[in-house]
Design a protein around this motif. Structure first.
Motif: not given
Length: 118
Positions: A75-80
């Motif tokens: 999720l963090a990678e997706y948001i970044a």
């Protein structure tokens, strides 16, 4: 590098690897630091010259309502990626936490940084 920030945003997300997590959405806490030049907006006083944090929040709410993730890291990678690719951020720090998922632990989460601060 200037920083636009959004702190302690609470969103509903389908995230987790355990059956109890997959059964229903849970609330996550999200904090963002978004690196971008705000000099143009400072001169023009026009929201079109900066990253509109209201649009960022709206987009994240919509995306998380439609998607499922196993891991906070994903999720963090997706948001970044979304912030860099769709909003033009040069650098981002994404912090995500889940509350009450482990006995005796208030919060668990991840913090990632992507891009260049230059």
């Amino acid at each position: 590098m200037d920083i636009i920030f959004i702190e302690d945003l609470r969103l509903s997300a389908h995230i987790g690897i355990y059956p109890r997590e997959k059964a229903m959405a849970q609330t996550i806490e999200l904090s963002l630091q978004i690196g971008a030049s705000t000099a143009s907006a400072g001169a023009s006083d026009d929201i079109g010259d900066t990253i509109d944090y209201a649009k960022v929040v709206e987009r994240l709410r919509r995306e998380l309502a439609e998607r499922r993730f196993n891991l906070l890291e994903k999720l963090a990678e997706y948001i970044a990626s979304l912030l860099r690719d769709d909003f033009g951020a040069a650098w981002v720090r994404v912090s995500i936490a889940k509350q009450g998922v482990m006995r005796g632990v208030r919060r668990v989460g991840v913090v990632i940084e992507r891009g260049s601060r230059d």
